[in-house]
Design a protein around this motif. Structure first.
Motif, PDB file in Angstrom:
ATOM      1  N   LYS A 160       0.833  -1.203   0.000  1.00  0.00           N
ATOM      2  CA  LYS A 160       0.000   0.000   0.000  1.00  0.00           C
ATOM      3  C   LYS A 160       0.868   1.253   0.000  1.00  0.00           C
ATOM      4  O   LYS A 160       0.616   2.206  -0.755  1.00  0.00           O
ATOM      5  CB  LYS A 160      -0.928  -0.003   1.210  1.00  0.00           C
ATOM      6  N   ALA A 179       2.785   1.509  -3.370  1.00  0.00           N
ATOM      7  CA  ALA A 179       1.874   1.887  -4.456  1.00  0.00           C
ATOM      8  C   ALA A 179       1.582   3.385  -4.421  1.00  0.00           C
ATOM      9  O   ALA A 179       1.539   4.055  -5.458  1.00  0.00           O
ATOM     10  CB  ALA A 179       0.579   1.090  -4.343  1.00  0.00           C
ATOM     11  N   ALA A 180       1.392   3.920  -3.204  1.00  0.00           N
ATOM     12  CA  ALA A 180       1.118   5.349  -3.065  1.00  0.00           C
ATOM     13  C   ALA A 180       2.304   6.174  -3.550  1.00  0.00           C
ATOM     14  O   ALA A 180       2.133   7.186  -4.248  1.00  0.00           O
ATOM     15  CB  ALA A 180       0.802   5.673  -1.611  1.00  0.00           C
ATOM     16  N   ILE A 228       0.362   4.421  -8.188  1.00  0.00           N
ATOM     17  CA  ILE A 228      -0.525   3.426  -8.782  1.00  0.00           C
ATOM     18  C   ILE A 228      -1.339   2.791  -7.663  1.00  0.00           C
ATOM     19  O   ILE A 228      -1.076   3.029  -6.477  1.00  0.00           O
ATOM     20  CB  ILE A 228       0.261   2.321  -9.536  1.00  0.00           C
ATOM     21  N   SER A 229      -2.301   1.977  -8.017  1.00  0.00           N
ATOM     22  CA  SER A 229      -3.116   1.311  -7.002  1.00  0.00           C
ATOM     23  C   SER A 229      -2.365   0.116  -6.419  1.00  0.00           C
ATOM     24  O   SER A 229      -1.465  -0.437  -7.049  1.00  0.00           O
ATOM     25  CB  SER A 229      -4.431   0.817  -7.615  1.00  0.00           C
ATOM     26  N   GLN A 230      -2.754  -0.265  -5.193  1.00  0.00           N
ATOM     27  CA  GLN A 230      -2.130  -1.425  -4.571  1.00  0.00           C
ATOM     28  C   GLN A 230      -2.385  -2.687  -5.387  1.00  0.00           C
ATOM     29  O   GLN A 230      -1.513  -3.547  -5.521  1.00  0.00           O
ATOM     30  CB  GLN A 230      -2.658  -1.612  -3.148  1.00  0.00           C
TER      31      GLN A 230
END
Length: 226
Positions: A21, A24-25, A29-31
């Motif tokens: 998480k 990704a942040a 991008i998304s997890q």
């Protein structure tokens, strides 16, 4: 994308000690998408490769498995330090046994690789070197595996089969070495005389290393006979 990218992407994140998480942040991008990248389910674009390389402070070549060096440097002959180079990595403290055995092995290897140089066969040198490298690889994996927290993503071969596969490959290298050596003798009969060896000739040709080789042979055969 290649098979190394998901492994190295996961390794870098875990070395940083951050969750998917968090990573990704930071990578915008998304997890879920990062999870797919790390599992090799989906391929990313070049912009993500560059962004990831900048975030983890590595080169794109390293990230893609094209270079084992994080800077992306390609190893050359001059880059390899001598076995007796001074430095932190070469300083062994505590028991004298590791230092003693290190000297025995290194000195014996000096003789083996000098003989290979005299034979001047690329094929034989490759097989012998692969055998030696696999031996080091197997022992390193045992030491690395002592701490279960060590990231297994450093390796591409599963720990379940790595030792057996490496041992089998070593047997193939040994068999290939025998075949190549016999072919060389058939093609170059003069090699027999060139490679005539006895304790006396070894001591004459390798005065600094022969004692180590003889001790290594004795120790090895003692271990075998046990």
């Amino acid at each position: 994308m290649n098979a190394d990218f998901p492994r190295i992407l996961t390794l870098l994140r875990k070395e940083r000690g951050i969750s998917q998480k968090q990573a990704a942040a930071e990578l915008q991008i998304s997890q879920a998408l990062l999870s797919h990248y790390e599992k090799g389910i989906r391929e990313c674009g070049l912009d993500f490769v560059v962004r990831t390389a900048d975030f983890y402070g590595v080169s794109c070549d390293y990230l893609l498995g094209r270079s084992p060096e994080r800077t992306g440097a390609q190893l050359s002959f001059d880059d390899i330090p001598e076995p007796d180079s001074t430095g932190k990595e070469n300083t062994l403290k505590g028991s004298i046994l590791p230092t003693l055995n290190k000297k025995l092995v290194f000195n014996a290897l000096n003789i083996i690789f000098d003989l290979l140089q005299n034979i001047n066969s690329k094929e034989l040198t490759t097989e012998v070197s692969s055998f030696m490298s696999l031996s080091v690889y197997r022992m390193f994996r045992i030491l690395y595996g002592i701490n279960p927290k060590n990231e297994q993503t450093l390796f591409t071969v599963s720990p379940v089969v790595a030792s057996a596969k490496a041992l089998a490959t070593m047997a193939v290298c040994e068999a290939n070495s025998n075949v190549i050596a016999n072919e060389l003798i058939a093609q170059q009969p003069e090699l027999k005389e060139k490679l005539y060896m006895s304790t006396q000739t070894l001591q004459q040709d390798y005065p600094l290393f022969t004692t180590s080789l003889l001790n290594l042979i004795k120790n090895s055969e003692t271990t075998i006979n046990k």
